[in-house]
Every structure is written in structure tokens, then in C-alpha cells.
Design an enzyme around this catalytic site. Structure first.
Site, PDB file in Angstrom:
ATOM      1  N   TRP A   1      34.470  -3.054  30.287  1.00 33.96           N
ATOM      2  CA  TRP A   1      35.487  -3.799  31.246  1.00 33.96           C
ATOM      3  C   TRP A   1      34.608  -4.552  32.550  1.00 33.96           C
ATOM      4  CZ3 TRP A   1      39.128  -5.712  28.652  1.00 33.96           C
ATOM      5  CH2 TRP A   1      39.518  -4.955  27.670  1.00 33.96           C
TER       6      TRP A   1
ATOM      7  N   ASP B   1      38.718  -2.564  40.021  1.00 33.84           N
ATOM      8  CA  ASP B   1      39.492  -2.552  38.822  1.00 33.84           C
ATOM      9  C   ASP B   1      40.039  -1.386  38.741  1.00 33.84           C
ATOM     10  OD1 ASP B   1      40.918  -2.785  36.426  1.00 33.84           O
ATOM     11  OD2 ASP B   1      39.288  -3.752  35.337  1.00 33.84           O
TER      12      ASP B   1
ATOM     13  N   LYS C   1      49.255   0.732  31.593  1.00 32.52           N
ATOM     14  CA  LYS C   1      48.662   2.195  31.315  1.00 32.52           C
ATOM     15  C   LYS C   1      49.366   3.028  32.248  1.00 32.52           C
ATOM     16  CE  LYS C   1      44.498  -0.647  30.561  1.00 32.52           C
ATOM     17  NZ  LYS C   1      44.412  -0.240  29.030  1.00 32.52           N
TER      18      LYS C   1
HETATM   19  N1  PMP Z   1      40.215  -3.640  32.983  1.00 38.67           N
HETATM   20  C1  PMP Z   1      40.373  -2.321  32.357  1.00 38.67           C
HETATM   21  C2  PMP Z   1      39.897  -1.240  33.116  1.00 38.67           C
HETATM   22  C3  PMP Z   1      41.151  -2.232  31.150  1.00 38.67           C
HETATM   23  O1  PMP Z   1      41.124  -1.255  30.360  1.00 38.67           O
HETATM   24  C4  PMP Z   1      41.758  -3.177  30.691  1.00 38.67           C
HETATM   25  C5  PMP Z   1      42.418  -3.325  29.217  1.00 38.67           C
HETATM   26  N2  PMP Z   1      42.439  -2.428  28.531  1.00 38.67           N
HETATM   27  C6  PMP Z   1      41.393  -4.729  31.147  1.00 38.67           C
HETATM   28  C7  PMP Z   1      40.866  -4.747  32.270  1.00 38.67           C
HETATM   29  C8  PMP Z   1      42.047  -5.772  30.630  1.00 38.67           C
HETATM   30  O2  PMP Z   1      43.231  -6.102  30.748  1.00 38.67           O
HETATM   31  P1  PMP Z   1      44.370  -7.012  30.164  1.00 38.67           P
HETATM   32  O3  PMP Z   1      44.249  -6.758  28.666  1.00 38.67           O
HETATM   33  O4  PMP Z   1      45.316  -6.728  30.887  1.00 38.67           O
HETATM   34  O5  PMP Z   1      43.703  -8.435  30.554  1.00 38.67           O
END
Ligand code: PMP
Length: 367
Positions: free
Chosen positions: A105, A174, A198
């Protein structure tokens, strides 16, 4: 009534039963209005009170200082990978930002930021995300506009147990997969963002917590819906917000307040992840978690079964048998394979214990 299924999904993830029961009531008649909560105008008094209460509850849960603004946006975590550089790259001349990449991520975030400025990788490049090198070895740039990191890498199961020291450079985090699972000192951050799906609700809304002096420095060609300043000036109602997702979030915040607050969530997270890690650590190498002990995630526990070669058959058997017992969504991310147990706040200790017991049984039958 829900089937007795234990959902260990990495997200969108399990919501508390109480939240779903309330949502069911409000679906057809919200607070006696005669309309569904989904049908409320975002300019109505009823919705105004939903969004204001959600913000107040988040503020009290996380003890957010007054000089921080809370924004509700769309575009998910991925939208923020773009919004962050668009809003903050110009904080300093040179348009450069530091990225601490500890998993896929933060890797994606760094890649997105490269479109708007230059990215300095604080850690040596790797594809094997299993740990966090000591801070003394980090290559931080004192002239960076900001330092970005991901508090919990959802796929690789790498979680920071500390807040990075950036010596005055704004810290951007994040927190999509571990917000509200431990108390953090908000004043150490410039920006925190988190997708809802989540630990705080259903997909659709992304929460941003931003120190107010960081507003108003966006790149001139930023899309309006990603501009923190525009969103803040309009109390997150610049355009139609994801009303239902904000409503669900409000219910989840309330549920957390009634269930021990962030301290309660933190305590439960330690107990639950401890149950799974204990089985792994006492399996004599049958279950293997590749992540260093000091940064193992309390939210997402990834592991392989047996040796790296030839474990696919056993893992499939594990997933099939677990599913037969009602334990679902345990398959590891397609990029890493294996098993991943996600233990967000709505997953109970009891459910986790059932999984841990199953893991012990499976170990005894197959080792
Ligand atoms: N950051 C993290 C830590 C994630 O776990 C995720 C999605 N699993 C994201 C960003 C991306 O999020 P989205 O799918 O809402 O764009």
C-alpha cells in the site's frame, strides 16, 4: 438473523451485529421521518445531525485536538494516495516527499506521488516486506514536504508499533486498516486518512484528519473534490457526500464508545492477534508468519502452511475445512498467497478462539 458465519475478511469487513440491526431499522424509516436514511438529503437537518455526530464521536474517541479538522471524502485510500501529494507537495520548494515503504500500500502511494513531484524512498527498495529497519538507518530528507507511511500494511501484515520521528516535517499516515484500534497522539501527525471499510464502516467514505495549518497549499490544478481546503470550507458538503457510509460510520463510532472505546478495541486486538500468533509460534514451523516479531500486525496475520514449496495443497485444505466450519475470507492476498486472518474490531474474541482451536486441530492432523 445472520447465519453463523465468522467473517475474517480483510475488507470490506465484518460490521458489529448491533450496527446492522440498527441500520435495518433505519433503512425503511429513519428516526420517524418516513424515509430511508439513504433517501435523506445531504442538506437536511437529519443528515446534518448524522455527520456532525459522527465527527464529534470520532473526535472524542481519538481525542482529536481543536486545531485538527475532520473531513469526509470519497475516492477511498487510493484517492488519498493522489490527494496527499496534490495537497501537500507544495509545502516546501522542490516538491519532494519522503515515503517509508513497508508493503504494497505504501508502495502504491509512492508510485502515485511520483506523478506530482519527486519521491525519496526512506528505506532501501525491496519486494520482501517483512520488517521495518531501525529508524537510525532511515534516509529522511529534512527538506521534504512531508513524510508518508502506512501504519498497517493490510496485505503483508507489517504494523508500526511506534510513530516515526520526522523532526518537524509533517507526517502523513495511511491508517486505513488500523484506525481506532489503539490510542495515538494525534498532535504528532500532519494528516491521517483511513478508508471506512475495515475498522469504521462500509466502503464509500474516507476520513481525513488534518492539522489546519496544512490546508490551503494545494497544487493549482488539483481536482476540487480532492482539495482538503475546499472540503474543509464546505464542512465536507462541497458536493454530495457518501451519506450512507457516513451514517454507518456514525453507528460504528457509537458502538465503539459503548464497547470500551479505543482502549477496549486495543485490548481486544492484542488478545485476538495473540491467540493466532501463539498457535503459529507453537507449531514448530508448521505455520510460518514471515513478519518480524517487532512489527507483526494486530489486524492482519498472514501465514503459510508448511514449507514454501508444496504448501498449496495443505493451504487449500485448510481454507476448505475452515469454510465448512463457517470461517470465511481467510485466503491470503493474491500477491502473496497463503492464509491471512483479518481481525478488525467487529471480529470477536470468541470467533478468534474458534479459529485458533481449528488451527491447532489442523496442525495435529497434518504435521
Ligand atoms: N491503504 C491500505 C492500508 C489498504 O488496506 C487499502 C485497501 N485495502 C487501501 C489503502 C486502498 O483503499 P481503497 O481500496 O479504499 O482505495
Amino acid at each position: 438473523e445472520r447465519e453463523h458465519v465468522m467473517n475474517f475478511s480483510p475488507g470490506p469487513a465484518k460490521l458489529p451485529d448491533e450496527v446492522l440491526v440498527q441500520a435495518q431499522k433505519d433503512l425503511t424509516n429513519y428516526a420517524g421521518t418516513g424515509v430511508s436514511v439513504m433517501e435523506l438529503s445531504h442538506r437536511s437537518k437529519d443528515f446534518e445531525s448524522i455527520i456532525q455526530r459522527a465527527e464529534q464521536d470520532l473526535r472524542s474517541l481519538l481525542d482529536i485536538p481543536e486545531n485538527y479538522k475532520v473531513l469526509f471524502m470519497q475516492g477511498g485510500g487510493t484517492g488519498q494516495f493522489c490527494a496527499v501529494p496534490c495537497n501537500l507537495m507544495d509545502l516546501k520548494p522542490g516538491r519532494t516527499a519522503d515515503y517509508i515503504v513497508t508493503g504494497c500500500w505504501s508502495e502504491k502511494a509512492a508510485k502515485e506521488a511520483e506523478k506530482y513531484g519527486s519521491v525519496n524512498l526512506v528505506l532501501p527498495k525491496t519486494k520482501k516486506y517483512t520488517g521495518i529497519p531501525p529508524e537510525s538507518e532511515w534516509n529522511l530528507n529534512p527538506d521534504a514536504s512531508y513524510v508518508f507511511y502506512c501504519a498497517n500494511e493490510t496485505v503483508h501484515g507489517v504494523e508500526f508499533q511506534f510513530i516515526p520521528e520526522t523532526n518537524g516535517v509533517p507526517l502523513v499516515c495511511d491508517m486505513s486498516s488500523n484506525i481506532l484500534t489503539r490510542q495515538v497522539d494525534i498532535s504528532k501527525f500532519g494528516v491521517i486518512f483511513a478508508g471506512a471499510q475495515k475498522n469504521i464502516g462500509c466502503a464509500g467514505c474516507t476520513v481525513i484528519i488534518i492539522r489546519e495549518d496544512l490546508l490551503g497549499r494545494a497544487l493549482p490544478n488539483i481536482p476540487a473534490v480532492f482539495c482538503y481546503n475546499t472540503m474543509n470550507t464546505n464542512n465536507s458538503l462541497f458536493n454530495t457526500p457518501p451519506t450512507y457510509s457516513i451514517y454507518i460510520m456514525g453507528l460504528v463510532f457509537n458502538w465503539k464508545k459503548e464497547n470500551g472505546g479505543v482502549d477496549g478495541m486495543e485490548e481486544n486486538s492484542l488478545v485476538k492477534s495473540g491467540l493466532i500468533y501463539d498457535v503459529i509460534d507453537n507449531s514448530s514451523g508448521f505455520y510460518v508468519c514471515p513478519v518480524n516479531i517487532d512489527c507483526r500486525s494486530r489486524m492482519n496475520v498472514p501465514f503459510r502452511i508448511g514449507s514454501a514449496e508444496g504448501c498449496d495443497v495443505l493451504e487449500k485444505k485448510f481454507l476448505d475445512q475452515a469454510a465448512e466450519l463457517g470461517m470465511i475470507q481467510l485466503k491470503g492476498h493474491r500477491s502473496v498467497g497463503g492464509i491471512r486472518v483479518s481481525l478488525y474490531n467487529a471480529v470477536t474474541v470468541e470467533e478468534t478462539q474458534i479459529l485458533a482451536d481449528f488451527m491447532k486441530d489442523f496442525l495435529n492432523k497434518h504435521r
